[in-house]
Design a protein around this motif. Structure first.
Motif, PDB file in Angstrom:
ATOM      1  N   SER A  88       7.402   1.806  42.697  1.00 45.34           N
ATOM      2  CA  SER A  88       9.092   2.658  42.749  1.00 45.34           C
ATOM      3  C   SER A  88      10.110   1.789  41.933  1.00 45.34           C
ATOM      4  CB  SER A  88       9.254   2.160  44.339  1.00 45.34           C
ATOM      5  OG  SER A  88      10.578   2.681  44.751  1.00 45.34           O
ATOM      6  N   GLY A  89      10.361   0.377  41.761  1.00 42.77           N
ATOM      7  CA  GLY A  89      11.525  -0.422  41.511  1.00 42.77           C
ATOM      8  C   GLY A  89      10.717  -0.154  39.979  1.00 42.77           C
ATOM      9  N   SER A  90       9.418  -0.142  38.971  1.00 42.88           N
ATOM     10  CA  SER A  90       8.980   0.012  38.010  1.00 42.88           C
ATOM     11  C   SER A  90       9.582   1.000  37.319  1.00 42.88           C
ATOM     12  CB  SER A  90       7.752   0.004  37.535  1.00 42.88           C
ATOM     13  OG  SER A  90       6.758  -1.616  37.982  1.00 42.88           O
ATOM     14  N   ILE A  91       9.427   1.762  38.190  1.00 43.65           N
ATOM     15  CA  ILE A  91       9.744   3.420  38.117  1.00 43.65           C
ATOM     16  C   ILE A  91      11.654   3.450  37.810  1.00 43.65           C
ATOM     17  CG2 ILE A  91      10.268   6.408  38.659  1.00 43.65           C
ATOM     18  CD1 ILE A  91       7.904   5.214  37.084  1.00 43.65           C
ATOM     19  N   THR A  92      12.556   2.849  38.880  1.00 46.34           N
ATOM     20  CA  THR A  92      13.309   2.750  39.033  1.00 46.34           C
ATOM     21  C   THR A  92      14.379   2.208  37.228  1.00 46.34           C
ATOM     22  OG1 THR A  92      14.114   2.757  41.204  1.00 46.34           O
ATOM     23  CG2 THR A  92      15.677   1.659  39.897  1.00 46.34           C
ATOM     24  N   LEU A  93      13.716   0.983  37.013  1.00 43.79           N
ATOM     25  CA  LEU A  93      14.008   0.415  35.812  1.00 43.79           C
ATOM     26  C   LEU A  93      13.665   1.008  34.634  1.00 43.79           C
ATOM     27  CD1 LEU A  93      13.071  -3.194  36.919  1.00 43.79           C
ATOM     28  CD2 LEU A  93      15.229  -2.131  36.658  1.00 43.79           C
ATOM     29  N   LEU A  94      12.719   1.313  34.481  1.00 46.20           N
ATOM     30  CA  LEU A  94      12.529   2.461  33.290  1.00 46.20           C
ATOM     31  C   LEU A  94      13.601   3.629  33.197  1.00 46.20           C
ATOM     32  CD1 LEU A  94       8.275   3.116  33.107  1.00 46.20           C
ATOM     33  CD2 LEU A  94      10.324   2.476  31.523  1.00 46.20           C
ATOM     34  N   ARG A 147      17.162  -6.985  41.038  1.00 45.67           N
ATOM     35  CA  ARG A 147      18.541  -7.090  40.542  1.00 45.67           C
ATOM     36  C   ARG A 147      18.746  -7.357  38.965  1.00 45.67           C
ATOM     37  NH1 ARG A 147      21.886  -5.519  45.699  1.00 45.67           N
ATOM     38  NH2 ARG A 147      20.343  -5.040  46.730  1.00 45.67           N
ATOM     39  N   ASP A 148      18.845  -9.142  38.580  1.00 43.50           N
ATOM     40  CA  ASP A 148      18.605  -9.526  37.620  1.00 43.50           C
ATOM     41  C   ASP A 148      18.477  -8.601  36.288  1.00 43.50           C
ATOM     42  OD1 ASP A 148      20.542 -11.369  38.917  1.00 43.50           O
ATOM     43  OD2 ASP A 148      18.961 -12.585  38.670  1.00 43.50           O
ATOM     44  N   LEU A 149      17.625  -8.310  36.708  1.00 49.69           N
ATOM     45  CA  LEU A 149      16.185  -7.758  35.273  1.00 49.69           C
ATOM     46  C   LEU A 149      16.778  -6.156  35.201  1.00 49.69           C
ATOM     47  CD1 LEU A 149      14.157  -7.698  33.844  1.00 49.69           C
ATOM     48  CD2 LEU A 149      12.797  -6.850  35.658  1.00 49.69           C
ATOM     49  N   THR A 169      12.909 -10.838  15.570  1.00 46.81           N
ATOM     50  CA  THR A 169      12.902 -10.193  14.010  1.00 46.81           C
ATOM     51  C   THR A 169      13.676  -8.722  14.451  1.00 46.81           C
ATOM     52  OG1 THR A 169      11.090 -11.587  13.654  1.00 46.81           O
ATOM     53  CG2 THR A 169      11.604 -10.027  11.778  1.00 46.81           C
ATOM     54  N   MET A 170      13.034  -7.893  14.277  1.00 49.28           N
ATOM     55  CA  MET A 170      13.407  -6.609  14.569  1.00 49.28           C
ATOM     56  C   MET A 170      13.930  -6.540  16.255  1.00 49.28           C
ATOM     57  SD  MET A 170      12.180  -4.712  11.221  1.00 49.28           S
ATOM     58  CE  MET A 170      12.873  -3.456  11.824  1.00 49.28           C
ATOM     59  N   PRO A 171      15.637  -6.039  16.675  1.00 55.05           N
ATOM     60  CA  PRO A 171      15.511  -6.023  17.953  1.00 55.05           C
ATOM     61  C   PRO A 171      15.185  -4.193  18.173  1.00 55.05           C
ATOM     62  CG  PRO A 171      17.216  -7.689  17.260  1.00 55.05           C
ATOM     63  CD  PRO A 171      16.052  -6.841  16.104  1.00 55.05           C
ATOM     64  N   SER A 172      14.533  -3.776  19.067  1.00 52.36           N
ATOM     65  CA  SER A 172      14.795  -2.667  19.349  1.00 52.36           C
ATOM     66  C   SER A 172      14.134  -2.219  20.948  1.00 52.36           C
ATOM     67  CB  SER A 172      12.858  -2.004  18.748  1.00 52.36           C
ATOM     68  OG  SER A 172      12.319  -2.929  19.043  1.00 52.36           O
ATOM     69  N   LEU A 173      14.160  -1.283  20.960  1.00 47.30           N
ATOM     70  CA  LEU A 173      14.095  -0.786  22.616  1.00 47.30           C
ATOM     71  C   LEU A 173      12.348  -1.021  22.943  1.00 47.30           C
ATOM     72  CD1 LEU A 173      14.816   0.505  25.166  1.00 47.30           C
ATOM     73  CD2 LEU A 173      13.672   2.748  24.887  1.00 47.30           C
ATOM     74  N   LYS A 174      11.142  -0.888  22.102  1.00 47.08           N
ATOM     75  CA  LYS A 174      10.580  -1.693  22.225  1.00 47.08           C
ATOM     76  C   LYS A 174      10.428  -2.931  22.561  1.00 47.08           C
ATOM     77  CE  LYS A 174       5.824  -1.486  20.173  1.00 47.08           C
ATOM     78  NZ  LYS A 174       4.575  -1.074  18.850  1.00 47.08           N
ATOM     79  N   SER A 218       9.120  -7.505  26.371  1.00 44.72           N
ATOM     80  CA  SER A 218       9.728  -8.664  27.182  1.00 44.72           C
ATOM     81  C   SER A 218       9.584  -8.335  28.860  1.00 44.72           C
ATOM     82  CB  SER A 218      10.687  -9.008  26.570  1.00 44.72           C
ATOM     83  OG  SER A 218      11.847  -8.356  26.864  1.00 44.72           O
ATOM     84  N   TRP A 219       9.536  -7.291  28.965  1.00 42.79           N
ATOM     85  CA  TRP A 219      10.106  -6.629  30.573  1.00 42.79           C
ATOM     86  C   TRP A 219       8.205  -6.812  30.568  1.00 42.79           C
ATOM     87  CZ3 TRP A 219      10.030  -1.301  32.713  1.00 42.79           C
ATOM     88  CH2 TRP A 219       9.854  -1.627  33.706  1.00 42.79           C
TER      89      TRP A 219
END
Length: 163
Positions: A4-10, A90-92, A150-155, A160-161
């Motif tokens: 549930s937390g993972s889905i909320t963060l997505l 929450r920090d995440l 090097t190349m900041p992106s949504l990916k 990183s998460w």
């Protein structure tokens, strides 16, 4: 973290990426792939449908228009964020919202974070009851992380998460 937390963060990442009115097809595909590859079952079909059906017809353009009917309502997202139980979650949420806003700039944006993203970011900080001092600390740490990419992106944000 539970499903549930993972889905909320997505959903949070999706909403921040969309809040300026568009999302690249690559970003859309990435979120759907992550849902599938990480076995996040709760609300999986509903989230995929919001991503797929929320667009006008896919085109060859870099970005596709955001649909409003199928995405999670902001109030529902904020309610789900306020239900995150641990300080780490929450920090995440703060970190992911900030990083997503920083890397999902449209070419016409004059600032790193546009007005819509800033409004959503502030609502997220309130929903997770994060103090202004803590928010600044998370932003500083996220900025340090961004400098290393090097190349900041949504990916990159999602990897990183999720590792």
């Amino acid at each position: 973290m539970n499903e549930s937390g993972s889905i909320t963060l997505l959903q949070l990442v999706q909403e921040v990426a969309y809040c300026d009115g568009s999302m690249s097809k690559e970003e859309e595909d990435l979120i759907i792939t992550l849902i599938d590859s990480h076995g996040l079952q709760e609300d999986r079909d509903a989230l995929k449908n919001r991503l797929i059906e929320g667009y006008s017809s896919p085109s060859s353009h870099q970005s596709v228009a955001r649909g409003s009917a199928k995405r999670i309502e902001r109030d529902e997202l904020l309610k789900r964020l306020s239900a995150l139980t641990s300080k780490e979650e929450r920090d995440l949420a703060i970190k992911l919202a900030y990083l997503t806003a920083m890397v999902s700039r449209d070419k016409d944006d004059l600032t790193d974070v546009n007005a819509q993203e800033l409004d959503l970011f502030q609502s997220v900080a309130e929903a997770v009851q994060c103090s202004e001092q803590r928010v600044r600390a998370i932003q500083w740490a996220a900025d340090e992380e961004l400098k290393q990419w090097t190349m900041p992106s949504l990916k990159q944000v999602l990897l990183s998460w999720l590792g």
